[in-house]
Design an enzyme around this catalytic site. Structure first.
Site, PDB file in Angstrom:
ATOM      1  CE  LYS A 119      39.122  39.353  42.040  1.00 18.49           C
ATOM      2  NZ  LYS A 119      38.534  38.986  40.786  1.00 18.49           N
ATOM      3  CG  HIS A 130      34.062  42.497  43.061  1.00 15.51           C
ATOM      4  ND1 HIS A 130      33.892  41.265  42.482  1.00 15.51           N
ATOM      5  CD2 HIS A 130      35.219  42.994  42.572  1.00 15.51           C
ATOM      6  CE1 HIS A 130      34.920  41.031  41.678  1.00 15.51           C
ATOM      7  NE2 HIS A 130      35.746  42.070  41.721  1.00 15.51           N
ATOM      8  CD  GLU A 165      35.366  37.786  41.902  1.00 13.98           C
ATOM      9  OE1 GLU A 165      35.890  38.036  42.996  1.00 13.98           O
ATOM     10  OE2 GLU A 165      36.012  37.762  40.832  1.00 13.98           O
ATOM     11  CB  SER A 199      41.609  40.673  32.150  1.00 20.75           C
ATOM     12  OG  SER A 199      40.893  39.500  32.486  1.00 20.75           O
TER      13      SER A 199
HETATM   14  P1  PGA Z   1      40.972  40.502  37.577  1.00 20.00           P
HETATM   15  O1  PGA Z   1      39.911  40.952  38.682  1.00 20.00           O
HETATM   16  O2  PGA Z   1      41.999  41.595  37.499  1.00 20.00           O
HETATM   17  O3  PGA Z   1      41.532  39.216  38.092  1.00 20.00           O
HETATM   18  O4  PGA Z   1      40.234  40.351  36.304  1.00 20.00           O
HETATM   19  C1  PGA Z   1      39.491  42.276  38.783  1.00 20.00           C
HETATM   20  C2  PGA Z   1      38.504  42.402  39.894  1.00 20.00           C
HETATM   21  O5  PGA Z   1      37.785  41.433  40.164  1.00 20.00           O
HETATM   22  O6  PGA Z   1      38.402  43.449  40.522  1.00 20.00           O
END
Ligand code: PGA
Length: 254
Positions: free
Chosen positions: A12, A96, A98, A214
């Protein structure tokens, strides 16, 4: 042909400096060399993609976290699939949550990006997943089905080695909360069923379906074994060297 399990590090917008990014990348590269059974893919912030060259036969490749669907033109701030390919990038994360939530990326845009990536021979990592509200309303299957159908609309040239699908429940991303392993297994089978209905069963059986949300050192193994995920898309834990190396090591012995 996809023969090895896949682990993707989605950094990210981290870490804040190139020096830190280089250190992290080198530690991952070292571990990837030792791991014979998995393909390690790192998606750093775009500004550093050309700092991290990977060799043809290396067990490590680069992914972009995003891309634009046009080859070139007046699109301030954007990067095309062609530019990524030229910089030695092999994969691109597309859709994604986000990007969908903070940058209003619609299913239609996801579809355009997928087409562009496939045309350029950049392997898309297509993300799908339900929000917390959709889960509570028991709309997980419906959401996944719609996202997949819309993302793949009009795309005929899909093969098991030119696309990766990642199931990422939006509510599990960065929250520390994870779905039950058999729930992930059900979604995995649902995705295969949808792929079989759009394309064919043979493709559905072979297409790599990953889990993301996660993932850490303690749950990684269960997503592979109990949920039958072909690999993992790791966010937060991929920026912590010890944690990420722990996940690589566990996956390598499965
Ligand atoms: P995370 O993110 O492992 O921090 O939950 C996964 C992702 O956004 O691909």
């Amino acid at each position: 042909m996809i023969d090895k399990k896949i682990i993707i590090a989605n950094w990210k917008m981290n870490p804040p400096t190139l020096a830190e990014a280089k250190t992290l990348f080198n530690v991952i590269r070292h571990e990837a060399k030792k791991a014979g059974n998995i393909n390690v893919i790192v998606a750093p912030p775009a500004i550093w993609l050309s700092n991290f060259k990977t060799g043809e036969n290396e067990n490590l490749s680069l992914a972009a976290q995003n891309m634009h669907w046009k080859e070139k033109g007046a699109f301030t701030g954007e990067i095309s699939a062609l530019m990524l390919k030229d910089a030695g990038v092999k994969y691109a994360i597309i859709g994604h949550s986000e990007r969908r939530n903070y940058f209003t990326e619609t299913d239609e845009i996801v579809n355009k990006k997928l087409r562009s990536a496939l045309k350029t021979h950049l392997i898309p990592i297509l993300c799908v997943g339900e929000s917390a509200e959709e889960k509570i309303a028991e709309k997980t299957s419906e959401t996944i089905k719609l996202q997949l159908i819309k993302a793949l609309e009009g795309i005929s040239k899909i093969q098991p080695d030119n696309i990766i699908i990642a199931y990422e429940p939006v509510w599990a991303i960065g929250s520390g909360a994870i779905p039950a392993f058999d729930e992930v297994l059900s979604v995995n089978l649902l995705i295969k069923k949808i792929i079989a209905s759009i394309y064919n069963r043979k493709l559905a059986d072979k297409i790599p379906i990953l889990y993301g949300g996660s993932v850490n050192c303690r749950n990684a193994r269960d997503f592979i074994e109990k949920s039958r995920a072909f690999g993992l898309l790791v966010g937060g834990a991929s920026t912590k060297a010890t944690e990420f190396l722990g996940i690589i090591k566990q996956m390598d012995i499965l």
